[in-house]
Design an enzyme around this catalytic site. Structure first.
Site, PDB file in Angstrom:
ATOM      1  N   SER A 132     -69.194 -75.014 -34.296  1.00  0.00           N
ATOM      2  CA  SER A 132     -68.792 -73.716 -33.757  1.00  0.00           C
ATOM      3  C   SER A 132     -69.831 -72.699 -34.195  1.00  0.00           C
ATOM      4  CB  SER A 132     -67.389 -73.365 -34.256  1.00  0.00           C
ATOM      5  OG  SER A 132     -66.967 -72.101 -33.802  1.00  0.00           O
ATOM      6  N   TYR A 146     -70.961 -66.191 -24.723  1.00  0.00           N
ATOM      7  CA  TYR A 146     -71.177 -67.075 -25.870  1.00  0.00           C
ATOM      8  C   TYR A 146     -69.957 -67.116 -26.785  1.00  0.00           C
ATOM      9  CZ  TYR A 146     -72.994 -68.892 -30.260  1.00  0.00           C
ATOM     10  OH  TYR A 146     -73.170 -69.624 -31.412  1.00  0.00           O
ATOM     11  N   LYS A 150     -67.319 -70.179 -27.997  1.00  0.00           N
ATOM     12  CA  LYS A 150     -67.111 -70.580 -29.386  1.00  0.00           C
ATOM     13  C   LYS A 150     -65.674 -70.332 -29.843  1.00  0.00           C
ATOM     14  CE  LYS A 150     -71.099 -72.369 -30.175  1.00  0.00           C
ATOM     15  NZ  LYS A 150     -71.211 -73.832 -30.364  1.00  0.00           N
TER      16      LYS A 150
END
Length: 271
Positions: A132, A146, A150
């Site tokens: 992660s 992004y 994650k």
């Protein structure tokens, strides 16, 4: 029989450092990447199989998993490392770039995991390590895509842990901070539309501040060691911070309320 790890995105950065470190520790390594023909360092090592694997190509995933098992007899650990970062105003992103970001960082991770779970279930053991980021627990400006991926990896991993317990397996989440990799190069997709004037000030401030805010880079080997510790510590611990900045920032995020933490991020970027 020694243990075997399959690592995605092993051509550089964290993935390559992990491949080298596990091999050094006596493991067999299936080092996968999109362009194995360009790899030179890993191919000459004992107990390392370099295989083509593109996380957006199911056929290549299946072939790499099968090749690894054929070569080493089993796979004990999967390290889902492949990924990249997309940053910029959401309005500036073509839809295909949005889909690519989620296909690589989320759907690809799920597809590789799905391909290996039948083997883990058969051998009643296995560890899935999902790489992660501190960006899976907190956000920076212009990172909607992004951070979205994650945050998804965090939720997927935590939930998956419950079901994998039923087949004798574990999930581990490794959360690196700023790492000295090519994340800002070929592993970075920055989009901007300069005709949208309203976003240009925040973009300028972000670009100006990035080097200062992320000046405490850790080397990829730091993350590789955390990955190795996570799969060998014998515990059911779920999350592992990697890098001094990760420990500090994740600790702050946990202690502070939203207004305080987000206010601090804004101050760092001069917003």
């Amino acid at each position: 029989m020694g243990k075997t790890v399959l690592i995605t995105g092993a051509s550089s950065g964290i993935g390559k450092a992990a491949a080298l470190y596990f091999q050094e520790k006596g493991w067999s390594v299936i080092a996968t990447m999109r362009t194995p023909e360009k790899e030179e360092e890993l191919t000459i090592l004992d107990r390392v199989l370099v295989e083509k694997l593109d996380v957006t190509d199911q056929d290549s995933i299946n072939k790499a998993v099968c090749a690894g098992i054929e070569s080493f007899g089993r796979i004990d650990v999967l390290v889902n490392n492949a990924g990249y970062g997309a940053y910029g105003p959401l309005e500036a992103f073509p839809r295909e770039n949005i889909v690519r970001q989620f296909n690589t960082n989320v759907i690809g991770l799920l597809d590789v995991t799905r391909a290996i779970l039948p083997y883990f279930r058969k051998q009643k053991s296995g560890i899935v390590v999902n790489i992660s980021s501190i960006g899976g627990k907190m956000t920076f400006p212009l990172g909607a895509l992004y951070h979205g991926t994650k945050f998804a990896v965090e939720g997927i991993s935590e939930a998956l842990n419950y079901e994998l317990e039923q087949i004798g397996c574990k999930v581990k989440i490794v959360e690196p901070g700023a790492i000295a990799t090519d994340f800002g190069g070929r592993s970075f997709d920055f989009q901007n539309d300069e005709t949208i004037a309203e976003y240009q000030e925040i973009i300028g401030k972000l670009m100006k501040s990035f080097e200062t805010v992320f000046n405490r880079h850790s080397e990829p080997i730091v993350v590789a060691r955390v990955i190795y510790d996570a799969v060998t510590d014998g515990t059911n611990r779920l999350r592992y911070a990697a890098g001094e900045d990760a420990v500090e920032l994740l600790g702050s995020r946990k202690k502070l309320d939203d207004d305080s933490f987000i206010g601090g991020i804004k101050a760092q970027f001069g917003l």
